[in-house]
Write a protein that holds these residues in place. Structure first.
Motif, PDB file in Angstrom:
ATOM      1  N   ILE A 216      43.735  44.922  35.457  1.00 56.90           N
ATOM      2  CA  ILE A 216      44.915  44.840  36.233  1.00 56.90           C
ATOM      3  C   ILE A 216      45.393  43.531  35.859  1.00 56.90           C
ATOM      4  CG2 ILE A 216      44.100  46.718  37.910  1.00 56.90           C
ATOM      5  CD1 ILE A 216      43.294  44.239  39.680  1.00 56.90           C
ATOM      6  N   VAL A 226      46.884  41.260  42.734  1.00 59.49           N
ATOM      7  CA  VAL A 226      45.632  41.351  42.162  1.00 59.49           C
ATOM      8  C   VAL A 226      44.457  40.648  42.756  1.00 59.49           C
ATOM      9  CG1 VAL A 226      44.299  40.756  40.020  1.00 59.49           C
ATOM     10  CG2 VAL A 226      46.827  41.766  39.730  1.00 59.49           C
ATOM     11  N   ALA A 242      40.529  41.397  35.224  1.00 55.56           N
ATOM     12  CA  ALA A 242      41.979  41.109  36.059  1.00 55.56           C
ATOM     13  C   ALA A 242      42.535  39.726  35.319  1.00 55.56           C
ATOM     14  CB  ALA A 242      41.458  40.450  37.391  1.00 55.56           C
ATOM     15  N   ILE A 244      45.693  37.398  36.373  1.00 59.86           N
ATOM     16  CA  ILE A 244      46.542  36.905  37.525  1.00 59.86           C
ATOM     17  C   ILE A 244      47.495  35.566  37.005  1.00 59.86           C
ATOM     18  CG2 ILE A 244      46.846  35.649  39.729  1.00 59.86           C
ATOM     19  CD1 ILE A 244      44.142  36.777  40.167  1.00 59.86           C
TER      20      ILE A 244
END
Length: 538
Positions: A216, A226, A242, A244
């Motif tokens: 993500i 997130v 993840a 960000i």
């Protein structure tokens, strides 16, 4: 009976919309995929296949307004998935009362996929899921700069999707809290995001993706999302990596409101329910019972969006809350989770741009007023930000806003992940193309990295995109794709991106001249001062 008829009417409406998108595919060479809800026909070119406008939840209309996402009704035949569907309802520009943005609607829970051409079911390609920014009041999964063609050419399935915005995405009201006691309340935007990830878990294998290799990533409000997904229990296990981008990480301006006063957060002394009551009163709705809720649900989508206003326009009372700490879905802030080591354990990329915004979070009329914010650390702040006394106020405001809201929280987050034994990689995006250097005088502004991450650069009036821009975009897109594949952004033909260690404090800087340089953080002294300020606030 009324509830049953309403549900039937909604399903009938959905069925009619679906039928309008059912196509005759007997002679089509376009890709067709069947999954749990039905079959879709996408579009293709020589290298990439795309599927657009796939519903991942039922239309959130009528009784489903301010409800958790509901299952998609199964359709018959083959649904046309060659075009985007509507964005989620949001204010347009310029803002006009009684209108919402063109091509936006309350019926908006759709997703889009790009994959390499001729991908077969079970291919187990890595999957990337993009969560757009826009302050939780704007944005879309269909923006040209976030199209997934270049990721697909890297052997990755890229998914974008819409999630509810503004008062449709975050809203609390006493009657909502009482209704459907087993359902989560408040942050419907986060519920949509989780529903989209659950769709990936259930269906992505049919498109050739690996449900156990999902990354993500998001920017701004998408980055905040997130952080939230990393700390919401219901999202655990739905992704394995993840990223960000400019998403903060500490409490304050980017954390959630408590749903009720008795759970008051010192950052937000006014609860989300109180804000919901303010909004109801603005529209002449008194009381907090089921009848008041029915009146709220009878408002038009234009009245709900309410021209994007954040206050009632009379007493200045707030009428939009942003993310909500409801205690069931969102149980704590990201900072709280990170400090307690309770985040989902995954590899992480996190970073910020060199000159995110000039003001808005930290404001001051003079340099002295600005420096006074540092209290006992004033002299250390001078040494870090203005040792010669030559930095103008506008530049210093940009530096401190950037560091306080994004850069230092990114370092704080990376420390929390590495403390648990997970790999983290920090970036600093400082690149500004020559054509933009007069406009972006102090560095790379908020969101300016996005077209480089997606390798979707555009030039005005048919001008040739400079080679340096293309090289920066190629590098960033490849780093991100590598990370999605393996959890490590490094690979052949790329400058080394050092793993973050608190003692070495290294990152990758996409520098002003376009070079990617792994080195100790050039802003270390500045971030150290901001870190002290953050600790003093706590």
């Amino acid at each position: 009976m009324k509830k049953t008829l309403t549900g039937f009417a909604m399903m009938l409406s959905f069925g009619l919309q679906a039928q309008q998108r059912i196509v005759n595919v007997s002679h089509s060479q376009e890709p067709i995929v069947r999954f749990t809800s039905g079959s879709v026909r996408g579009a293709m070119d020589a290298a990439v296949e795309s599927f657009k406008g796939i519903p991942y939840a039922a239309a959130p209309l009528g009784e489903y307004r301010w409800r958790a996402p509901q299952p998609v009704p199964v359709w018959q035949g083959v649904r046309d998935a060659s075009k985007f569907c509507a964005d989620c309802a949001q204010a347009g520009w310029p803002r006009t009362a009684g209108k919402i943005a063109d091509n936006s609607s309350e019926d908006c829970l759709f997703l889009n996929l790009w994959r390499p051409a001729n991908t077969k079911p079970g291919a187990k390609l890595p999957v990337m899921v993009w969560i757009y920014g826009g302050g939780f009041v704007g944005g879309s999964g269909s923006r040209p700069e976030t199209s997934g063609e270049q990721f697909a050419k890297q052997g990755v399935i890229l998914m974008t999707f819409n999630y509810r915005l503004g008062r449709l995405g975050h809203f609390a009201f006493p009657a909502l809290t009482a209704a459907h006691p087993k359902e989560p309340k408040g942050s419907y935007a986060y519920m949509d995001q989780i529903a989209a990830l659950q769709w990936v878990r259930q269906n992505i294998a049919a498109f050739g993706g690996d449900p156990n290799n999902v990354t993500i990533f998001g920017e701004s409000a998408g980055g905040v999302s997130v952080h939230s997904l990393l700390t919401i229990p219901a999202a655990k296990g739905l992704f394995q990596k993840a990223i960000i981008e400019s998403g903060g990480g500490r409490d304050g301006v980017l954390s959630g409101r408590p749903i009720r006063e008795e759970n008051a957060d010192p950052h937000y002394p006014i609860s989300a329910e109180t804000i919901g009551k303010n909004f109801a009163r603005k529209h002449g709705i008194e009381g907090v019972d089921a009848n008041a809720l029915a009146k709220l649900r009878s408002l038009s989508v234009e009245e709900i969006v309410d021209n994007g206003q954040e206050s009632d326009g009379q007493g200045g009372l707030p009428i939009y809350p942003g993310p909500i700490l409801d205690g069931k879905l969102v149980v704590e802030t990201a900072q709280s989770a990170y400090e307690g080591g309770r985040q989902t354990r995954v590899p992480l990329i996190i970073g910020s741009n060199s000159a995110e915004v000039p003001a808005g979070f930290v404001n001051a009329r003079t340099k002295e007023e600005l420096l006074s914010l540092f209290g006992n650390n004033r002299n250390e702040a001078i040494a870090a930000y203005d040792p010669k006394g030559t930095i103008e106020l506008a530049e210093m405001l940009t530096m401190i806003n950037t560091d306080k809201v994004w850069a230092e929280p990114a370092r704080f987050t990376a420390k929390a992940f590495t403390a648990k034994g997970d790999q983290a990689f920090i970036y600093l995006f400082s690149y500004v193309p020559v054509s933009m250097q007069q406009r972006m005088r102090y560095g790379a502004s908020h969101a300016s990295e996005i077209p480089y991450v997606f390798n979707n650069l555009s030039a005005r009036n048919g001008a040739v995109i400079p080679a340096k821009d293309q090289e920066v975009a190629r590098m960033m897109n490849t780093y991100w794709a590598n990370f999605a594949k393996t959890g490590d952004p490094n690979g052949k033909g790329l400058p080394k991106w050092p793993v973050y260690h608190a003692k070495k404090n290294e990152l990758l800087n996409f520098s002003l001249d376009g070079a990617a340089i792994g080195s100790p953080d050039p802003k270390k002294n500045r971030l150290d001062v901001i870190e002290k300020l953050a600790k003093d606030k706590n």
